[in-house]
Structures are given as structure tokens and as C-alpha cells.
Design a protein around this motif. Sequence first.
Motif, PDB file in Angstrom:
ATOM      1  N   PRO A 147     -28.814  26.475   3.254  1.00  0.00           N
ATOM      2  CA  PRO A 147     -28.331  26.605   4.663  1.00  0.00           C
ATOM      3  C   PRO A 147     -29.149  25.865   5.583  1.00  0.00           C
ATOM      4  CG  PRO A 147     -28.289  28.612   3.412  1.00  0.00           C
ATOM      5  CD  PRO A 147     -29.076  27.653   2.586  1.00  0.00           C
ATOM      6  N   ALA A 148     -30.378  25.636   5.288  1.00  0.00           N
ATOM      7  CA  ALA A 148     -31.320  24.917   6.413  1.00  0.00           C
ATOM      8  C   ALA A 148     -31.028  23.641   6.222  1.00  0.00           C
ATOM      9  CB  ALA A 148     -32.653  24.886   5.993  1.00  0.00           C
ATOM     10  N   LEU A 149     -30.637  22.990   4.934  1.00  0.00           N
ATOM     11  CA  LEU A 149     -30.276  21.524   4.901  1.00  0.00           C
ATOM     12  C   LEU A 149     -28.781  21.197   5.879  1.00  0.00           C
ATOM     13  CD1 LEU A 149     -31.314  20.764   1.518  1.00  0.00           C
ATOM     14  CD2 LEU A 149     -32.211  19.930   3.316  1.00  0.00           C
ATOM     15  N   GLU A 150     -27.865  22.207   5.798  1.00  0.00           N
ATOM     16  CA  GLU A 150     -26.814  22.143   6.678  1.00  0.00           C
ATOM     17  C   GLU A 150     -26.969  21.859   7.871  1.00  0.00           C
ATOM     18  OE1 GLU A 150     -24.406  25.300   3.631  1.00  0.00           O
ATOM     19  OE2 GLU A 150     -24.670  25.700   5.774  1.00  0.00           O
ATOM     20  N   VAL A 151     -28.053  22.561   8.588  1.00  0.00           N
ATOM     21  CA  VAL A 151     -28.527  22.325   9.920  1.00  0.00           C
ATOM     22  C   VAL A 151     -29.225  21.142   9.991  1.00  0.00           C
ATOM     23  CG1 VAL A 151     -30.005  23.161  11.761  1.00  0.00           C
ATOM     24  CG2 VAL A 151     -28.555  24.941  10.377  1.00  0.00           C
ATOM     25  N   ALA A 152     -29.890  20.662   9.149  1.00  0.00           N
ATOM     26  CA  ALA A 152     -30.680  19.104   9.317  1.00  0.00           C
ATOM     27  C   ALA A 152     -29.688  18.097   9.340  1.00  0.00           C
ATOM     28  CB  ALA A 152     -31.536  19.181   8.148  1.00  0.00           C
ATOM     29  N   ALA A 153     -28.551  18.242   8.431  1.00  0.00           N
ATOM     30  CA  ALA A 153     -27.541  17.301   8.284  1.00  0.00           C
ATOM     31  C   ALA A 153     -26.895  17.213   9.683  1.00  0.00           C
ATOM     32  CB  ALA A 153     -26.445  17.516   7.457  1.00  0.00           C
ATOM     33  N   ILE A 154     -26.633  18.371  10.466  1.00  0.00           N
ATOM     34  CA  ILE A 154     -26.082  18.136  11.827  1.00  0.00           C
ATOM     35  C   ILE A 154     -27.026  17.325  12.665  1.00  0.00           C
ATOM     36  CG2 ILE A 154     -25.503  19.628  14.130  1.00  0.00           C
ATOM     37  CD1 ILE A 154     -24.738  22.008  12.059  1.00  0.00           C
ATOM     38  N   ASN A 155     -28.309  17.610  12.458  1.00  0.00           N
ATOM     39  CA  ASN A 155     -29.293  16.877  13.394  1.00  0.00           C
ATOM     40  C   ASN A 155     -29.279  15.459  13.211  1.00  0.00           C
ATOM     41  OD1 ASN A 155     -29.905  19.086  15.738  1.00  0.00           O
ATOM     42  ND2 ASN A 155     -31.029  20.039  13.543  1.00  0.00           N
ATOM     43  N   CYS A 156     -29.378  15.111  11.861  1.00  0.00           N
ATOM     44  CA  CYS A 156     -29.336  13.668  11.524  1.00  0.00           C
ATOM     45  C   CYS A 156     -28.108  13.026  12.107  1.00  0.00           C
ATOM     46  CB  CYS A 156     -29.183  13.703   9.898  1.00  0.00           C
ATOM     47  SG  CYS A 156     -30.930  14.138   9.140  1.00  0.00           S
ATOM     48  N   ARG A 157     -27.143  13.644  12.009  1.00  0.00           N
ATOM     49  CA  ARG A 157     -25.962  13.022  12.471  1.00  0.00           C
ATOM     50  C   ARG A 157     -25.810  12.843  14.112  1.00  0.00           C
ATOM     51  NH1 ARG A 157     -23.206  16.001   8.735  1.00  0.00           N
ATOM     52  NH2 ARG A 157     -22.470  17.596  10.415  1.00  0.00           N
ATOM     53  N   ARG A 158     -26.362  14.060  14.714  1.00  0.00           N
ATOM     54  CA  ARG A 158     -26.425  14.338  16.208  1.00  0.00           C
ATOM     55  C   ARG A 158     -27.226  13.007  16.623  1.00  0.00           C
ATOM     56  NH1 ARG A 158     -28.244  19.365  19.704  1.00  0.00           N
ATOM     57  NH2 ARG A 158     -25.827  19.739  19.097  1.00  0.00           N
ATOM     58  N   HIS A 159     -28.397  12.443  15.948  1.00  0.00           N
ATOM     59  CA  HIS A 159     -29.252  11.454  16.204  1.00  0.00           C
ATOM     60  C   HIS A 159     -29.113  10.039  15.621  1.00  0.00           C
ATOM     61  CE1 HIS A 159     -31.377  14.184  19.258  1.00  0.00           C
ATOM     62  NE2 HIS A 159     -31.471  15.087  18.038  1.00  0.00           N
ATOM     63  N   GLY A 160     -27.973   9.869  14.962  1.00  0.00           N
ATOM     64  CA  GLY A 160     -27.616   8.962  14.343  1.00  0.00           C
ATOM     65  C   GLY A 160     -28.445   8.288  13.123  1.00  0.00           C
ATOM     66  N   VAL A 161     -29.316   9.266  12.430  1.00  0.00           N
ATOM     67  CA  VAL A 161     -30.130   8.673  11.448  1.00  0.00           C
ATOM     68  C   VAL A 161     -29.696   9.013  10.105  1.00  0.00           C
ATOM     69  CG1 VAL A 161     -32.223   8.739  12.879  1.00  0.00           C
ATOM     70  CG2 VAL A 161     -31.519  10.600  11.809  1.00  0.00           C
ATOM     71  N   GLN A 162     -28.291   9.697   9.876  1.00  0.00           N
ATOM     72  CA  GLN A 162     -27.948  10.130   8.668  1.00  0.00           C
ATOM     73  C   GLN A 162     -27.849   8.920   7.558  1.00  0.00           C
ATOM     74  OE1 GLN A 162     -26.052   9.500  11.341  1.00  0.00           O
ATOM     75  NE2 GLN A 162     -24.076   8.722  10.773  1.00  0.00           N
ATOM     76  N   GLU A 163     -27.819   7.829   7.731  1.00  0.00           N
ATOM     77  CA  GLU A 163     -27.990   6.656   6.873  1.00  0.00           C
ATOM     78  C   GLU A 163     -29.459   6.616   6.388  1.00  0.00           C
ATOM     79  OE1 GLU A 163     -25.314   5.713   5.791  1.00  0.00           O
ATOM     80  OE2 GLU A 163     -23.957   6.564   7.495  1.00  0.00           O
ATOM     81  N   ARG A 164     -30.280   6.898   7.047  1.00  0.00           N
ATOM     82  CA  ARG A 164     -31.754   6.785   6.539  1.00  0.00           C
ATOM     83  C   ARG A 164     -32.675   7.938   6.348  1.00  0.00           C
ATOM     84  NH1 ARG A 164     -35.020   4.954  10.164  1.00  0.00           N
ATOM     85  NH2 ARG A 164     -33.600   5.375  12.010  1.00  0.00           N
ATOM     86  N   VAL A 165     -31.843   9.135   6.377  1.00  0.00           N
ATOM     87  CA  VAL A 165     -32.482  10.364   6.222  1.00  0.00           C
ATOM     88  C   VAL A 165     -31.664  11.083   4.900  1.00  0.00           C
ATOM     89  CG1 VAL A 165     -33.439  12.524   6.621  1.00  0.00           C
ATOM     90  CG2 VAL A 165     -33.441  10.790   8.508  1.00  0.00           C
ATOM     91  N   HIS A 166     -32.456  10.851   3.810  1.00  0.00           N
ATOM     92  CA  HIS A 166     -31.557  11.642   2.623  1.00  0.00           C
ATOM     93  C   HIS A 166     -32.013  13.030   2.495  1.00  0.00           C
ATOM     94  CE1 HIS A 166     -29.982   7.517   1.864  1.00  0.00           C
ATOM     95  NE2 HIS A 166     -31.225   6.962   1.884  1.00  0.00           N
ATOM     96  N   LEU A 167     -31.138  13.836   2.506  1.00  0.00           N
ATOM     97  CA  LEU A 167     -31.383  15.115   2.481  1.00  0.00           C
ATOM     98  C   LEU A 167     -31.336  15.775   0.949  1.00  0.00           C
ATOM     99  CD1 LEU A 167     -29.292  16.415   5.462  1.00  0.00           C
ATOM    100  CD2 LEU A 167     -31.756  16.206   5.471  1.00  0.00           C
ATOM    101  N   LEU A 168     -32.470  16.650   0.492  1.00  0.00           N
ATOM    102  CA  LEU A 168     -32.366  16.937  -1.070  1.00  0.00           C
ATOM    103  C   LEU A 168     -32.846  18.254  -1.148  1.00  0.00           C
ATOM    104  CD1 LEU A 168     -34.249  13.698  -2.240  1.00  0.00           C
ATOM    105  CD2 LEU A 168     -31.848  14.024  -2.453  1.00  0.00           C
ATOM    106  N   GLN A 169     -31.828  19.188  -1.837  1.00  0.00           N
ATOM    107  CA  GLN A 169     -32.299  20.236  -2.118  1.00  0.00           C
ATOM    108  C   GLN A 169     -33.337  20.607  -3.253  1.00  0.00           C
ATOM    109  OE1 GLN A 169     -31.295  23.027  -4.384  1.00  0.00           O
ATOM    110  NE2 GLN A 169     -32.284  24.475  -3.265  1.00  0.00           N
ATOM    111  N   GLY A 170     -34.272  21.510  -3.078  1.00  0.00           N
ATOM    112  CA  GLY A 170     -35.062  21.868  -4.208  1.00  0.00           C
ATOM    113  C   GLY A 170     -36.436  22.450  -3.795  1.00  0.00           C
ATOM    114  N   ASP A 171     -37.436  22.428  -4.791  1.00  0.00           N
ATOM    115  CA  ASP A 171     -38.620  23.161  -4.598  1.00  0.00           C
ATOM    116  C   ASP A 171     -39.549  21.887  -4.224  1.00  0.00           C
ATOM    117  OD1 ASP A 171     -40.796  25.167  -4.616  1.00  0.00           O
ATOM    118  OD2 ASP A 171     -41.130  24.503  -6.649  1.00  0.00           O
ATOM    119  N   LEU A 172     -40.306  22.058  -3.303  1.00  0.00           N
ATOM    120  CA  LEU A 172     -41.293  21.110  -2.854  1.00  0.00           C
ATOM    121  C   LEU A 172     -41.015  19.805  -3.065  1.00  0.00           C
ATOM    122  CD1 LEU A 172     -44.284  23.469  -3.472  1.00  0.00           C
ATOM    123  CD2 LEU A 172     -43.252  22.935  -1.300  1.00  0.00           C
TER     124      LEU A 172
END
Length: 285
Positions: A147-172
Motif C-alpha cells: 500500500p505504501a508503494l501505491e502512494v509512492a507511485a502517485i508521487n512519482c507520477r505527480r513529479h514526473g520521475v516515474q521513468e527513473r524511480v523503480h518501485l520494488l516491494q520487499g524486505d530492506l
Amino acid sequence: MTMRQSLTDAVRCLSSISQEEAYLEAQLLLMAVTGMTRESLFQNLTQDISPANEEVLHQLLARRLRREPLPYIIRRRFFFGLEFYVDGRVLIPRPESELLVEKALQIAEEKGIHLAADVGTGSGAIAVSLAVNLPHTLFYATDISSPALEVAAINCRRHGVQERVHLLQGDLVDPLPHAVDLLVANLPYISHVTLPTLAPEIRHFEPAIALDGGEDGLHCIARFLATAGPKLRPGGALLIEIGESQKQEAVPIARKYFPKSEIVVIPDLAGKDRVLLVRTDALIP
Ligand SMILES: C[S@@+](CC[C@H](N)C(=O)[O-])C[C@H]1O[C@@H](n2cnc3c(N)ncnc32)[C@H](O)[C@@H]1O
């Protein structure tokens, strides 16, 4: 009822839970309800508030009186000069964490950073702030919470950096496919003794997984330090936020896993120990 009367009523109402912030919070709520900027709100204080907006304002005030944090109610929070979407899925980014971004940018200026990772990214505030300021750097941003990564995805799109910030789920650092030049992390660091003493806004509304650092508060940080080495390129650096009283315990843990690297603790503007820096390019004799 005029905007001025609504504002006055809201301040009175909010004073019961937060004397210092009541006026500012009342303004922010009224701005959220009316869609006005602060300037237009003050230019229109003598105008009537619509009955529909008055009703919504009452609902939002009731939520705040139940101690829901204001940023969750208005769904936004500024961090490092940028506006982020936030809701109960993520920790509200704190101004103290801006020091991590500032130090990361200093390191990037000194030595150039091609690939970096923000571990425990939450809303993405740190990764996005760095990506906006380092347009040639690629980022991984990890979190154990989907769920946190869903919010991070919104913010990456909002600031136009979604192509350069790869979101990955997992431990540390587990999800990182490569070693990076810079690891940045603001992980949970509140101890079990401290958790029940936190303000109700934090205890009852912010995600426990974002706060709970185990018995001594250092559980996550210690595991991060233990596993970070292989995920750092030679000469890489690691920056981690710590609690103001954790320097004595955190430095020996860092020393155990980075015996040859320079380790420093950097205070924030209030003089509180805040960021632990490990530089593998600055070797100690
Ligand atoms: C203190 S919050 C910080 C969020 C964000 N970095 C910030 O500064 O606003 C800690 C974050 O670490 C995440 N987290 C907790 N345990 C984790 C783990 N084992 N691996 C990865 N992320 C974790 C939480 O879900 C939360 O988003």
C-alpha cells in the motif's frame, strides 16, 4: 456565515487539541474545502461560505478533533519544497528527514551518483526529492508495504520521475537487482517503550510498520546495516536516519559491518543526532 466567521470558529474548535497550530490548521482546512489559495482566502474573508462547504468543513474538523493528522485530512504534505500526496497508507514525511536529502545531494555533487536506492520509501518523499534534483540518476525505491508503494507511485507520477524511480516491494535491500552508488534509508526506529508515549495522531493513525523499530528501536536499522554492504558499489555511501538518542548504539553496529569505512553522525539544525553516514571511499587506517 462569512469565511472570517468560519475561520474564527475553526480556530476556536482546533484550539482544544493544538493551541500552537490551531490558526494554521484552520486556514489549511478552509483552503482545502474551498479550493482557494491562502491569498484568495484572505481576499474573500467577507464573502459567505456556501452551506455545502460549511458542512464539509464541519466534517473535516470532526476528523481532526478525533486526532487524525491534518496532512491525511487534506491529503498533502510539503517536503523539500515539493508537494506530496499522503494518506493513511504512509508515514507523513517529516522535516527532519530533509537532512538525508540534503546530505545525499552533497555527496552526489562531490562524486556523481549514477544509481541510488531509497530503502523504506513510504510516500516516496526522499526518492522523489532526490530524483527531481538529480535528473541524470536512476533510483530504486523499496518498501515492505505494497500500500505504501501505491502512494509512492502517485508521487512519482505527480513529479514526473516515474521513468527513473523503480518501485520494488520487499524486505530492506532484498529487492535491489544491482549494487548502487548510494543507499538512503529512513526506516522505523521507535522503540517499544517509546511507541505508547507518542501523540495520538501518530499512534492511532500512522502505519505501525513505519514506526516500530523493535525492542530497542534499532531492529530494522541493524538488519539494514548487516545486509547493505553487498548492495553498495565500491566507493559507495550509505545514509540512514536515526533517532536522536541512538548514536551510541548505531555507530558500533555500523562499525561492525563497515570496519574500514569512515562513519560519521550528522546533527540536524536543532543539534540533534539525526543521520548516520558511512563512506566506503574514505577508509580509516
Ligand atoms: C519511517 S517510515 C519512512 C518513510 C519515508 N522514507 C519517509 O522518510 O517519509 C519507514 C518506512 O519503511 C518501511 N519498512 C518497514 N520495514 C521495512 C522492511 N523490513 N523493508 C522495507 N521497508 C520497510 C515502512 O513501510 C515505511 O514506509
